[in-house]
Scaffold this motif. Structure first.
Motif, mmCIF file in Angstrom:
data_model
loop_
_atom_site.group_PDB
_atom_site.id
_atom_site.type_symbol
_atom_site.label_atom_id
_atom_site.label_comp_id
_atom_site.label_asym_id
_atom_site.label_seq_id
_atom_site.Cartn_x
_atom_site.Cartn_y
_atom_site.Cartn_z
ATOM 1 N N VAL A 98 38.345 -6.383 -88.142
ATOM 2 C CA VAL A 98 37.188 -5.543 -88.448
ATOM 3 C C VAL A 98 36.227 -5.623 -87.254
ATOM 4 O O VAL A 98 35.878 -6.718 -86.820
ATOM 5 N N THR A 99 35.811 -4.466 -86.756
ATOM 6 C CA THR A 99 34.896 -4.395 -85.621
ATOM 7 C C THR A 99 33.708 -3.526 -86.010
ATOM 8 O O THR A 99 33.880 -2.481 -86.633
ATOM 9 N N VAL A 100 32.499 -3.971 -85.637
ATOM 10 C CA VAL A 100 31.277 -3.265 -86.014
ATOM 11 C C VAL A 100 30.503 -2.870 -84.753
ATOM 12 O O VAL A 100 30.282 -3.693 -83.870
ATOM 13 N N TYR A 101 30.093 -1.589 -84.709
ATOM 14 C CA TYR A 101 29.320 -1.043 -83.587
ATOM 15 C C TYR A 101 28.006 -0.454 -84.089
ATOM 16 O O TYR A 101 27.912 -0.024 -85.229
ATOM 17 N N ARG A 102 27.042 -0.406 -83.208
ATOM 18 C CA ARG A 102 25.778 0.297 -83.457
ATOM 19 C C ARG A 102 25.745 1.535 -82.582
ATOM 20 O O ARG A 102 26.283 1.536 -81.481
ATOM 21 N N ASP A 103 25.095 2.585 -83.061
ATOM 22 C CA ASP A 103 24.934 3.842 -82.328
ATOM 23 C C ASP A 103 26.266 4.534 -82.078
ATOM 24 O O ASP A 103 26.565 4.986 -80.978
ATOM 25 N N GLY A 104 27.082 4.621 -83.116
ATOM 26 C CA GLY A 104 28.365 5.293 -83.019
ATOM 27 C C GLY A 104 29.485 4.317 -82.742
ATOM 28 O O GLY A 104 29.290 3.106 -82.782
ATOM 29 N N SER A 156 29.822 7.239 -76.438
ATOM 30 C CA SER A 156 30.150 6.402 -75.290
ATOM 31 C C SER A 156 29.089 5.332 -75.099
ATOM 32 O O SER A 156 29.241 4.442 -74.289
ATOM 33 N N GLU A 157 27.980 5.417 -75.865
ATOM 34 C CA GLU A 157 26.896 4.451 -75.752
ATOM 35 C C GLU A 157 26.907 3.439 -76.888
ATOM 36 O O GLU A 157 25.932 2.715 -77.090
ATOM 37 N N ALA A 158 27.975 3.357 -77.634
ATOM 38 C CA ALA A 158 28.072 2.439 -78.758
ATOM 39 C C ALA A 158 27.950 0.994 -78.274
ATOM 40 O O ALA A 158 28.413 0.645 -77.196
#
Length: 139
Positions: free
Chosen positions: A62-68, A3-5
């Motif tokens: 295309v979508t990119v996330y950090r921390d999950g 949930s913190e992505a």
């Protein structure tokens, strides 16, 4: 999933050859042992190939996330890759094989990253979600 992505970026593009590349910006990976006819995902140290739909079938997101990744972002998706990813340049490029669409992202933390890739279909995906997690810090 988290949930913190943090959303790092996204792109929507036509993929002429149906190939999404996720790689170190200075990758020299050759993917010599890749069989495009039977493998929809192929990993080579600091480079990942993912088959997506080609331009004749429509756009790819295309979508990119950090921390999950947010759990809602991948509901109904398949995890097509999870593994350690070398990023010596500390910059990750998410792009099509012709460089017509390019998303360049600073790698989180050090040069070793946990990479998770989810797609709405195992082959010829129309939507791909990438999660990056820091594994170490460069000294």
């Amino acid at each position: 999933m988290s949930s913190e992505a943090i959303l790092l970026g996204s792109l929507v593009a036509s993929f002429e050859h149906g190939l999404l590349l996720i790689e170190d910006s200075k990758s020299s990976a050759s993917h010599e042992d890749w069989d495009a006819a039977t493998e929809y995902v192929h990993f080579d140290d600091d480079s990942l190939y993912v088959a997506v739909q080609s331009v004749v079938d429509g756009l790819v997101s295309v979508t990119v996330y950090r921390d999950g990744v947010p759990s809602g972002a991948v509901e109904g998706f398949v995890e097509v890759f999870s593994g350690e990813f070398q990023c010596r340049s500390r910059r990750i490029c998410v792009r099509d094989s012709d460089d017509n669409a390019l998303l360049s992202i600073a790698a989180p933390g050090g040069d070793l990253i946990r990479l998770h890739v989810f797609a709405d279909a195992w082959n010829w995906a129309t939507r791909v979600v990438v999660g990056l997690e820091q594994l170490n810090h460069r000294k």
